[in-house]
Scaffold this active site. Structure first.
Site, mmCIF file in Angstrom:
data_model
loop_
_atom_site.group_PDB
_atom_site.id
_atom_site.type_symbol
_atom_site.label_atom_id
_atom_site.label_comp_id
_atom_site.label_asym_id
_atom_site.label_seq_id
_atom_site.Cartn_x
_atom_site.Cartn_y
_atom_site.Cartn_z
ATOM 1 N N SER A 1 0.839 -1.209 0.000
ATOM 2 C CA SER A 1 0.000 0.000 0.000
ATOM 3 C C SER A 1 0.874 1.259 0.000
ATOM 4 O O SER A 1 0.481 2.276 -0.577
ATOM 5 C CB SER A 1 -0.987 -0.004 1.171
ATOM 6 O OG SER A 1 -0.322 0.090 2.396
ATOM 7 N N LEU B 1 17.056 -8.285 4.950
ATOM 8 C CA LEU B 1 18.177 -7.370 5.206
ATOM 9 C C LEU B 1 18.867 -7.030 3.880
ATOM 10 O O LEU B 1 19.155 -7.926 3.077
ATOM 11 C CB LEU B 1 19.164 -8.057 6.153
ATOM 12 C CG LEU B 1 20.226 -7.170 6.794
ATOM 13 C CD1 LEU B 1 19.602 -6.103 7.683
ATOM 14 C CD2 LEU B 1 21.185 -8.026 7.621
ATOM 15 N N HIS C 1 9.397 2.592 8.734
ATOM 16 C CA HIS C 1 9.130 1.655 9.824
ATOM 17 C C HIS C 1 7.901 2.142 10.598
ATOM 18 O O HIS C 1 7.798 3.332 10.913
ATOM 19 C CB HIS C 1 10.346 1.584 10.764
ATOM 20 C CG HIS C 1 10.179 0.539 11.812
ATOM 21 N ND1 HIS C 1 10.352 -0.809 11.558
ATOM 22 C CD2 HIS C 1 9.810 0.631 13.115
ATOM 23 C CE1 HIS C 1 10.118 -1.488 12.658
ATOM 24 N NE2 HIS C 1 9.781 -0.648 13.619
#
Ligand code: GRF
Length: 210
Positions: A27, A101, A118
């Site tokens: 999104s 990562l 985040h």
């Protein structure tokens, strides 16, 4: 008249390129695709995913943006992804819900050009395994009065690197992790395109030259 038109076209600088990495629904990728679809100076050049079922891939295709899939072996043990990313000449790489990562070779190839979003106020509630509902469940379990978003540059560790922007929202006593995720996602959708646009225009006009 035709010659004049051609000269104007040639005088326009090429657009800046964003490359998105996404592992899931996408999104946030969608917000970038929408925001820059008709932008005069910035385009989403490609979306990369590690997940063949990522809805993010479909979102890119809807916007006629190349969608590229890779697996763990290719990502960590070859230079194929690096070569593909380079072919899009990225000015900024945006990790928008990307769960793996980022290997050192990508960081070295694009120094200060990779950012992450985040869904919490780092440095709390970050690190390996802290993604999706895990983040919001941890924030609720700790009884935090507020949560929010952190947009940051990345380095070799999960959810580290320099903060670019943080925005806060309240945590309500009745919140489920889903409620909190929805409130935080509104902040993500609002601010990610704005931060990306700001960073790319600062590349064009570096602050120290203003
Ligand atoms: C977002 O909460 C983002 O902050 C995190 O992963 C989630 C991805 O959501 N890194 P979506 O795939 O963009 O919908």
């Amino acid at each position: 008249m035709q010659l004049h038109f051609k000269l104007i076209l040639l005088a326009q600088p090429d657009k800046k390129n964003i490359v998105i990495f996404a592992s899931g629904s996408g999104s946030n990728a969608q917000r970038l695709l929408e925001h820059f679809e008709h932008h005069p100076g910035i385009r989403v050049a490609a979306l990369f995913s590690n997940n063949p079922n990522a809805y993010a891939l479909k979102r890119a295709e809807t916007y006629q943006v190349p969608a590229l899939l890779f697996n763990r072996d290719t990502f960590y043990n070859s230079d194929k992804v690096l070569e593909q990313v380079k072919s899009f000449n990225p000015d900024l790489i945006v990790l928008a819900g990307f769960l793996w990562l980022v290997p050192a070779y990508l960081l070295q190839a694009f120094p200060n050009k990779i950012i992450n979003i985040h869904p919490a106020l780092l440095p709390k509630y970050g690190g390996k395994g802290m993604h999706g509902q895990h983040v919001h469940a941890a924030v609720l379990a700790a009884g935090e009065p507020e949560s929010g978003i952190t947009i940051h540059s990345i380095d070799e560790e999960y959810d580290k690197g320099e903060f670019i922007l943080q925005k806060r929202c309240p945590v309500l006593p009745t919140d489920t992790p889903e409620d909190l995720a929805a409130r935080v996602l509104q902040l993500e959708h609002k601010y990610l395109p704005l931060v990306v646009e700001r960073l790319l225009s600062e590349q064009e006009h570096p602050k120290n030259l203003r």
